[in-house]
Design a protein around this motif. Structure first.
Motif, short mmCIF file in Angstrom:
data_model
loop_
_atom_site.label_atom_id
_atom_site.label_comp_id
_atom_site.label_asym_id
_atom_site.label_seq_id
_atom_site.Cartn_x
_atom_site.Cartn_y
_atom_site.Cartn_z
N LEU A 53 0.80 -1.22 0.00
CA LEU A 53 0.00 0.00 0.00
C LEU A 53 0.83 1.28 0.00
O LEU A 53 0.30 2.35 0.28
CB LEU A 53 -0.96 0.00 1.20
CG LEU A 53 -2.06 -1.05 1.14
CD1 LEU A 53 -3.00 -0.93 2.33
CD2 LEU A 53 -2.85 -0.96 -0.17
N HIS A 55 2.33 4.06 1.24
CA HIS A 55 2.44 4.77 2.51
C HIS A 55 2.23 3.84 3.71
O HIS A 55 2.86 4.01 4.74
CB HIS A 55 1.40 5.88 2.58
CG HIS A 55 1.60 6.98 1.59
ND1 HIS A 55 1.04 6.97 0.34
CD2 HIS A 55 2.32 8.12 1.67
CE1 HIS A 55 1.40 8.06 -0.31
NE2 HIS A 55 2.17 8.77 0.47
N PHE A 56 1.34 2.89 3.55
CA PHE A 56 0.85 2.16 4.72
C PHE A 56 1.34 0.72 4.82
O PHE A 56 0.87 -0.04 5.64
CB PHE A 56 -0.68 2.22 4.75
CG PHE A 56 -1.21 3.62 4.61
CD1 PHE A 56 -0.84 4.60 5.52
CD2 PHE A 56 -2.02 3.97 3.55
CE1 PHE A 56 -1.28 5.90 5.39
CE2 PHE A 56 -2.47 5.27 3.41
CZ PHE A 56 -2.10 6.25 4.32
N GLY A 57 2.29 0.35 3.95
CA GLY A 57 2.99 -0.92 4.12
C GLY A 57 2.35 -2.11 3.44
O GLY A 57 1.38 -2.01 2.69
#
Lengths: 147, 89
Positions: A53, A55-57
């Motif tokens: 994702l 930004h969110f890993g």
């Protein structure tokens, strides 16, 4: 039984099914999100998808209805980095100690078992927790049915 | 109590409604929040407990500089805002 295949792309997971008119797009999941790997496990009828994702890993999702609905699983992670530990990748950059991408998904020997290769391929370890070997650029984890 | 708010870019992926939580520092407040909303944790912090590389936190409009410890003190009326890092030119 309908024949189908799944295509993981940088913009979503696409499912194609063979109909009378030929292969047709059946479903799109995670539209706009990067899907690095997908695996259909036929014994349990479970579809797994690994997402990156940005930004969110890295995330891991599971669907029991071929992608209509998804639930989140705990994504593979590296263990806590030992304090003072210094190690470099071949290019000189520090070893990240963070999962950056799931490169491989494989069904395990038992029903519901899933292996994730996170760096460098599908090298599979034997520990239930994420295994980390400095000499092998790979980290793997096994998800049991309870997870 | 400090108020924790997530940008819609995070809420698109995981349930993380705005909530007031106990906590005297950013870390303490986020820890309380993630106990209530466990799935949201991995979207903000990586497995080393550090703020993800491309996530930023603002306290009352000022960006948090200590991304590892997150030890910055917060007042009871503070707003802790979590969002994705943005850049451009």
């Amino acid at each position: 039984m309908t024949a189908r295949f799944f295509v993981s792309t940088h913009k979503g997971l696409f499912s194609f099914a063979k109909k009378e008119a030929g292969w047709q797009t059946e479903r799109v999941s995670f539209l706009g999100d990067a899907v690095s790997q997908a695996l259909y496990e036929p014994r349990s009828g479970t579809l797994y998808a690994a997402l990156g994702l940005g930004h969110f890993g890295v995330k891991l999702r599971r669907s029991r209805d071929l992608g209509d609905t998804w639930e989140e699983l705990a994504a593979p992670v590296f263990p806590k980095e030992p304090e003072g530990h210094v190690e470099s990748l071949p290019d000189g950059k520090p070893w990240p100690w963070r999962v950056e991408r799931v490169w491989a998904l494989e069904a395990g020997g038992s029903l519901g078992e899933l292996w994730c290769g996170t760096i460098g391929g599908a090298k599979i370890g034997s520990a239930a927790a994420l295994s980390y070997r400095p000499s092998i650029p790979c980290a793997c984890t096994r998800l049991t049915p309870a997870e | 109590m400090p108020h924790v708010v997530f940008t819609s870019a995070v809420q698109r992926h995981v349930d993380c409604p705005p909530e007031a939580v106990e906590g005297a520092t950013v870390r303490a407040a986020l820890d309380v929040y993630f106990k209530r909303h466990a799935e949201a944790r991995a979207y903000v912090l990586d497995e080393q407990g550090v703020l993800r590389q491309h996530v930023v936190v603002f306290v009352d409009g000022a960006q948090v500089q200590d991304r590892t410890g997150l030890d910055q003190a917060v007042s009871p009326s503070a707003e802790i805002y979590v969002m994705q890092a943005l850049s451009g030119g």
